[in-house]
Enzyme design. Sequence first.
Site, short mmCIF file in Angstrom:
data_model
loop_
_atom_site.label_atom_id
_atom_site.label_comp_id
_atom_site.label_asym_id
_atom_site.label_seq_id
_atom_site.Cartn_x
_atom_site.Cartn_y
_atom_site.Cartn_z
N GLU A 82 -15.34 46.74 29.65
CA GLU A 82 -15.50 45.39 29.15
C GLU A 82 -15.77 44.55 30.18
O GLU A 82 -15.30 44.63 31.39
CB GLU A 82 -14.10 45.28 28.29
CG GLU A 82 -13.75 46.08 27.13
CD GLU A 82 -14.66 45.78 25.91
OE1 GLU A 82 -15.31 44.75 25.83
OE2 GLU A 82 -15.04 46.46 25.15
N THR A 98 -10.14 50.01 28.29
CA THR A 98 -10.93 50.47 28.63
C THR A 98 -11.24 50.68 30.30
O THR A 98 -11.42 51.58 30.98
CB THR A 98 -12.20 49.66 28.12
OG1 THR A 98 -12.45 50.12 26.75
CG2 THR A 98 -13.62 50.13 28.91
N THR A 130 -16.74 44.78 40.80
CA THR A 130 -17.32 43.53 40.63
C THR A 130 -16.88 42.59 42.10
O THR A 130 -15.50 42.82 42.35
CB THR A 130 -17.01 42.71 39.54
OG1 THR A 130 -17.03 41.42 39.87
CG2 THR A 130 -15.61 43.04 39.28
N ASP A 131 -17.42 41.67 42.48
CA ASP A 131 -16.85 40.75 43.37
C ASP A 131 -15.77 39.92 43.05
O ASP A 131 -15.12 39.36 43.77
CB ASP A 131 -17.94 39.78 44.27
CG ASP A 131 -18.45 39.11 43.25
OD1 ASP A 131 -18.56 39.08 41.89
OD2 ASP A 131 -19.69 38.11 43.70
N GLU A 132 -15.55 39.93 41.62
CA GLU A 132 -14.57 39.18 41.14
C GLU A 132 -13.21 39.43 41.53
O GLU A 132 -12.19 38.70 41.38
CB GLU A 132 -14.72 38.85 39.52
CG GLU A 132 -16.21 38.33 39.22
CD GLU A 132 -16.24 37.93 37.86
OE1 GLU A 132 -15.13 37.67 37.17
OE2 GLU A 132 -17.46 37.86 37.29
N LYS A 159 -10.53 45.14 36.30
CA LYS A 159 -11.53 45.71 37.40
C LYS A 159 -10.78 46.07 38.79
O LYS A 159 -10.86 47.33 39.42
CB LYS A 159 -12.65 45.13 37.69
CG LYS A 159 -13.64 44.88 36.35
CD LYS A 159 -14.41 46.13 36.13
CE LYS A 159 -15.01 46.81 36.92
NZ LYS A 159 -15.69 47.93 36.36
N LYS A 194 -24.18 36.11 27.88
CA LYS A 194 -24.04 35.90 29.07
C LYS A 194 -24.89 34.71 29.60
O LYS A 194 -25.90 34.45 28.97
CB LYS A 194 -24.62 36.97 30.36
CG LYS A 194 -23.45 38.31 29.90
CD LYS A 194 -22.24 38.33 30.46
CE LYS A 194 -21.40 39.38 29.95
NZ LYS A 194 -21.36 40.56 30.73
N ARG A 285 -13.97 26.87 31.71
CA ARG A 285 -13.10 27.94 31.47
C ARG A 285 -11.83 27.89 31.97
O ARG A 285 -11.86 27.42 33.31
CB ARG A 285 -14.06 29.42 32.08
CG ARG A 285 -13.57 30.62 32.04
CD ARG A 285 -14.08 31.42 32.82
NE ARG A 285 -15.39 31.97 32.10
CZ ARG A 285 -16.22 32.76 32.64
NH1 ARG A 285 -16.38 32.88 33.89
NH2 ARG A 285 -17.30 33.02 32.10
N1 LIG Z 1 -22.86 41.95 34.84
C1 LIG Z 1 -22.57 41.88 36.14
O1 LIG Z 1 -23.04 40.72 36.58
C2 LIG Z 1 -21.66 42.86 36.82
C3 LIG Z 1 -21.50 42.40 38.37
C4 LIG Z 1 -20.88 43.33 38.89
C5 LIG Z 1 -20.36 44.50 38.38
N2 LIG Z 1 -20.19 44.74 37.07
C6 LIG Z 1 -19.73 46.06 36.61
O2 LIG Z 1 -20.86 46.73 36.11
C7 LIG Z 1 -20.61 47.51 35.09
C8 LIG Z 1 -21.65 47.37 34.05
O3 LIG Z 1 -21.63 46.02 33.55
P1 LIG Z 1 -22.62 45.17 32.40
O4 LIG Z 1 -22.86 44.11 32.65
O5 LIG Z 1 -23.74 46.32 32.24
O6 LIG Z 1 -21.59 45.67 31.13
P2 LIG Z 1 -21.88 45.71 29.76
O7 LIG Z 1 -20.90 45.07 28.89
O8 LIG Z 1 -23.43 45.41 29.40
O9 LIG Z 1 -22.14 47.41 29.28
C9 LIG Z 1 -20.94 47.91 29.47
C10 LIG Z 1 -21.28 49.30 28.55
O10 LIG Z 1 -20.12 50.22 28.54
C11 LIG Z 1 -19.94 50.67 27.19
N3 LIG Z 1 -18.52 50.94 26.97
C12 LIG Z 1 -17.32 49.85 27.03
N4 LIG Z 1 -16.29 50.53 26.56
C13 LIG Z 1 -16.64 51.75 26.70
C14 LIG Z 1 -15.87 52.96 26.52
N5 LIG Z 1 -14.29 52.85 26.18
N6 LIG Z 1 -16.30 54.06 26.62
C15 LIG Z 1 -17.61 54.31 26.91
N7 LIG Z 1 -18.57 53.51 27.23
C16 LIG Z 1 -18.02 51.90 27.09
C17 LIG Z 1 -20.48 49.58 26.20
O11 LIG Z 1 -20.79 50.35 25.03
C18 LIG Z 1 -21.54 49.04 27.27
O12 LIG Z 1 -22.73 49.83 26.61
C19 LIG Z 1 -19.16 47.18 34.67
O13 LIG Z 1 -18.22 48.04 35.15
C20 LIG Z 1 -19.10 45.76 35.36
O14 LIG Z 1 -17.55 45.65 35.44
C21 LIG Z 1 -21.13 43.75 36.31
#
Ligand SMILES: NC(=O)c1ccc[n+]([C@@H]2O[C@H](COP(=O)([O-])OP(=O)(O)OC[C@H]3O[C@@H](n4cnc5c(N)ncnc54)[C@H](O)[C@@H]3O)[C@@H](O)[C@H]2O)c1
Length: 346
Positions: A82, A98, A130-132, A159, A194, A285
């Site tokens: 998530e 999750t 994430t960097d968060e 995370k 987003k 936020r």
């Molecule tokens: N978006 C960003 O800027 C960013 C930056 C750094 C790290 N991240 C990390 O990268 C990863 C992907 O991020 P994103 O932006 O592509 O996320 P996203 O929300 O676009 O995609 C997440 C995917 O995970 C799947 N998913 C969720 N719960 C699940 C579960 N229980 N079982 C199987 N699949 C499940 C969803 O169906 C979705 O396809 C995450 O772990 C996030 O923390 C994201």
Amino acid sequence: MKLLVTGGAGFIGSAVVRQAVAAGHQVINLDALTYAACLDNVASVADAPGYTFVQGDIRDSALLETVFADHAPDAVMHLAAESHVDRSIDGPGAFIDTNVIGTYTLLQAARRFWDRQGRPEAFRFHHISTDEVFGSLGATGQFTEDTAYDPRSPYSASKAASDHLVMAWHHTYGLPVVLSNCSNNYGPYHFPEKLIPVVILNALAGRPIPVYGAGENVRDWLYVKDHADALLTVVTRGAVGRSYNIGGENEARNIDLVRMICDLMDEMAPAGAPHDRLITFVTDRPGHDLRYAINPARMRGEMGWRPSVTLEEGLRRTVRWYLDNPNWWQALQDRDGVGQRLGVGP
Ligand SMILES: NC(=O)c1ccc[n+]([C@@H]2O[C@H](COP(=O)([O-])OP(=O)(O)OC[C@H]3O[C@@H](n4cnc5c(N)ncnc54)[C@H](O)[C@@H]3O)[C@@H](O)[C@H]2O)c1
């Protein structure tokens, strides 16, 4: 390599899947298809040899057992999560389920598989984070891999918890893990809740463009293709037990980012110009981190990786992509919560 990618129907996971297939890897894409997923993101590789999609939940231990047994991956790239901070404020439970329980369940399944295989040194469990997790910076400074964790939202706390589990599974059980912490991504297939897609799509529709607080929050933006390249570098060449900070060295205040997108919209969709008249400041936020900035020296020095796309160029490509692909985002705008203000808090 044979890669088990979790979350491969999401934003970053699908970029990893597309690029991994293009690079000649075999890919098993395991995704539960939550509200944030879209199989169109991987339609271009759906029929590629060596690509398999499995719909399933990372919290489903029995399913994971079957997936590992059937496919015997060389590495796991764990992106399923998530991922939306605002949703984590309204409903933190799904993030614990999750991001924490799911990662734990996946680690256990990977560990059992790795044990059965005779604990091969070459196996990798790559956790994408994430960097968060590092919290909020003031006006100066950067996050390094040694920065202490200080998460402040339910999302970043979940995370951070998952990062700790991954490292514990390495130190305690010997599982060969690598971890990466990345800054904010943007680019094609970014889910329309987003910031950057919201700005583009609201500008296009002539709707108010919401900017939280005074727009002073600073993020370090990375084009998603560059992140996917970095992740494929880490999974193939990263040192076991090591973490890697990935960033674009593209810091921008939210208000400046929004103005850059408005300028691009004026140029590329001039009918609604000037689009910055739509900028509307809204309630901030709760707990909004002021600034994130990544020091990517380890990725540069040890891996020779650096981003290929500047923020200006990446935004231009992203705006072009959204203008050219209305069928993709229109189908997602009816999904639960999209287009609504979430995470305002109590
Ligand atoms: N978006 C960003 O800027 C960013 C930056 C750094 C790290 N991240 C990390 O990268 C990863 C992907 O991020 P994103 O932006 O592509 O996320 P996203 O929300 O676009 O995609 C997440 C995917 O995970 C799947 N998913 C969720 N719960 C699940 C579960 N229980 N079982 C199987 N699949 C499940 C969803 O169906 C979705 O396809 C995450 O772990 C996030 O923390 C994201």
